[in-house]
Design an enzyme around this catalytic site. Structure first.
Site, short mmCIF file in Angstrom:
data_model
loop_
_atom_site.label_atom_id
_atom_site.label_comp_id
_atom_site.label_asym_id
_atom_site.label_seq_id
_atom_site.Cartn_x
_atom_site.Cartn_y
_atom_site.Cartn_z
N ASN A 10 -45.51 16.24 31.05
CA ASN A 10 -46.71 15.79 30.36
C ASN A 10 -47.52 17.03 30.00
O ASN A 10 -48.10 17.67 30.87
CB ASN A 10 -47.50 14.86 31.32
CG ASN A 10 -48.85 14.46 30.78
OD1 ASN A 10 -49.18 14.73 29.62
ND2 ASN A 10 -49.65 13.83 31.62
N LYS A 12 -50.21 17.19 28.36
CA LYS A 12 -51.66 16.92 28.26
C LYS A 12 -52.24 17.55 26.99
O LYS A 12 -51.57 17.53 25.96
CB LYS A 12 -52.36 17.41 29.53
CG LYS A 12 -51.68 16.85 30.78
CD LYS A 12 -52.47 17.01 32.03
CE LYS A 12 -51.69 16.36 33.18
NZ LYS A 12 -52.37 16.43 34.45
N HIS A 97 -52.20 6.83 32.36
CA HIS A 97 -52.28 8.06 33.16
C HIS A 97 -53.65 8.10 33.84
O HIS A 97 -54.63 7.61 33.28
CB HIS A 97 -52.08 9.28 32.26
CG HIS A 97 -52.00 10.55 33.05
ND1 HIS A 97 -53.12 11.23 33.45
CD2 HIS A 97 -50.93 11.23 33.55
CE1 HIS A 97 -52.74 12.30 34.16
NE2 HIS A 97 -51.42 12.31 34.23
N GLU A 99 -55.79 10.29 34.08
CA GLU A 99 -56.87 10.86 33.25
C GLU A 99 -57.38 9.84 32.24
O GLU A 99 -58.55 9.83 31.87
CB GLU A 99 -56.37 12.16 32.59
CG GLU A 99 -56.32 13.30 33.60
CD GLU A 99 -55.18 14.28 33.43
OE1 GLU A 99 -54.62 14.37 32.33
OE2 GLU A 99 -54.84 14.95 34.42
N GLU A 169 -48.62 8.45 40.86
CA GLU A 169 -49.31 9.74 40.83
C GLU A 169 -50.62 9.63 41.61
O GLU A 169 -51.63 9.13 41.09
CB GLU A 169 -49.63 10.13 39.39
CG GLU A 169 -48.40 10.23 38.51
CD GLU A 169 -48.63 11.19 37.34
OE1 GLU A 169 -47.90 12.16 37.25
OE2 GLU A 169 -49.56 10.96 36.56
N GLY A 175 -52.91 18.16 39.33
CA GLY A 175 -53.54 19.40 38.88
C GLY A 175 -54.32 20.12 39.97
O GLY A 175 -55.08 21.05 39.69
N SER A 215 -48.72 17.76 41.08
CA SER A 215 -48.41 19.12 41.54
C SER A 215 -46.95 19.33 41.94
O SER A 215 -46.67 20.00 42.93
CB SER A 215 -49.36 19.52 42.68
OG SER A 215 -50.69 19.54 42.21
#
Ligand code: PGA
Length: 257
Positions: A10, A12, A97, A99, A169, A175, A215
């Site tokens: 991904n 992003k 996702h 985010e 996730e 991240g 991560s």
């Protein structure tokens, strides 16, 4: 039934231009040339999708979007239709996702609408679920996962759910450099598989691939992928560079033999 590993990158809001994408892909395609037993997906920003689909055409790499809208066409300024994505050679789309859920307030209801249209359009969805740190610390992980599973996957038929890849996730691991331990991840993956079994059947639960994300790096990929219910990964930061992403894919390839 053996589940094939699937590793997705991904990107992003990074590597969003053709030259940016080419810089990584030129090296990457050489490094993964011999991979046979892993499905490889890259999800670049929309602006790099036409270039990347062309560029990877002769390789095993497939391209995905990071998001889409739940209508095919209309007055929806700033949104992207799955029809457009299909037409430019996109085969997958990430949905929900963390985010999107937490920065852009996407709800399970919205994700469910997107999911249904993606399936209808034969765009393969990678649907993300995962708990926040405070939810884990409050012992609510399973409850949150169940709520997201029920909401995001609402009213799906058996033949639809089997076309989905689920990505677990944990939000606190994305991240941050803090990976879930293989045991922590496996526990949730097992829970997701049990939920699928309860909702559909044992055979359906055995078919669906559940990726871990948060991560993943070359040094921890193997331990994660060794877990019984982890069928690959969704990789953010480490997917931006050819070397690190290919190393992660090679860990999955090695375990498939
Ligand atoms: P990360 O991102 O690997 O940088 O933690 C994972 C993701 O957001 O899919």
């Amino acid at each position: 039934m053996e589940r094939k590993f699937v590793v997705g990158g991904n990107w992003k809001m990074h590597r969003g231009t053709p030259s940016d994408a080419k810089m990584m892909l030129k090296k990457f395609l050489k490094l993964v040339k011999k991979i046979e037993n892993v499905d490889i997906i890259i999800a670049p920003p929309f602006t790099a999708i036409p270039f990347t689909t062309e560029y990877v055409k002769k390789s095993k790499v497939k391209i995905g979007a990071q998001n889409m809208y739940f209508e095919k066409k209309g007055a929806y300024t700033g949104e992207i239709s799955p029809v457009f994505l299909k037409e430019i050679g996109c085969e997958y789309t990430i949905l929900g996702h963390s985010e999107r859920r937490h920065i852009f307030n996407e709800t399970d209801e919205l994700i469910n609408k997107k999911l249904k249209l993606a399936l209808n359009m034969n765009l393969k969805p990678i649907v993300c679920i995962g708990e926040l740190l405070e939810e884990r610390e409050a012992g609510q992980t399973n409850e949150i996962i169940e709520k997201q599973f029920k909401g995001s996957f609402r009213d799906l038929k058996e033949e639809e759910i089997t076309n989905i890849i689920i990505a677990y996730e944990p939000v606190w691991a994305i991240g941050t450099g803090k990976t879930a331990t293989p045991e922590q991840a496996e526990e949730v993956h097992q829970h997701v598989r049990d939920l699928i079994k309860k909702t559909y059947s044992e055979s359906v639960s055995k078919q669906i691939r559940i990726q871990y994300g948060g991560s993943i790096k070359p040094h921890n990929a193997e331990e994660l992928f060794k877990q019984k219910n982890i069928d690959g990964g969704l990789v953010g930061g480490a997917s931006l560079e050819a070397e690190s992403f290919s190393e992660i894919i090679k860990s999955a390839e090695m375990l498939s033999k």
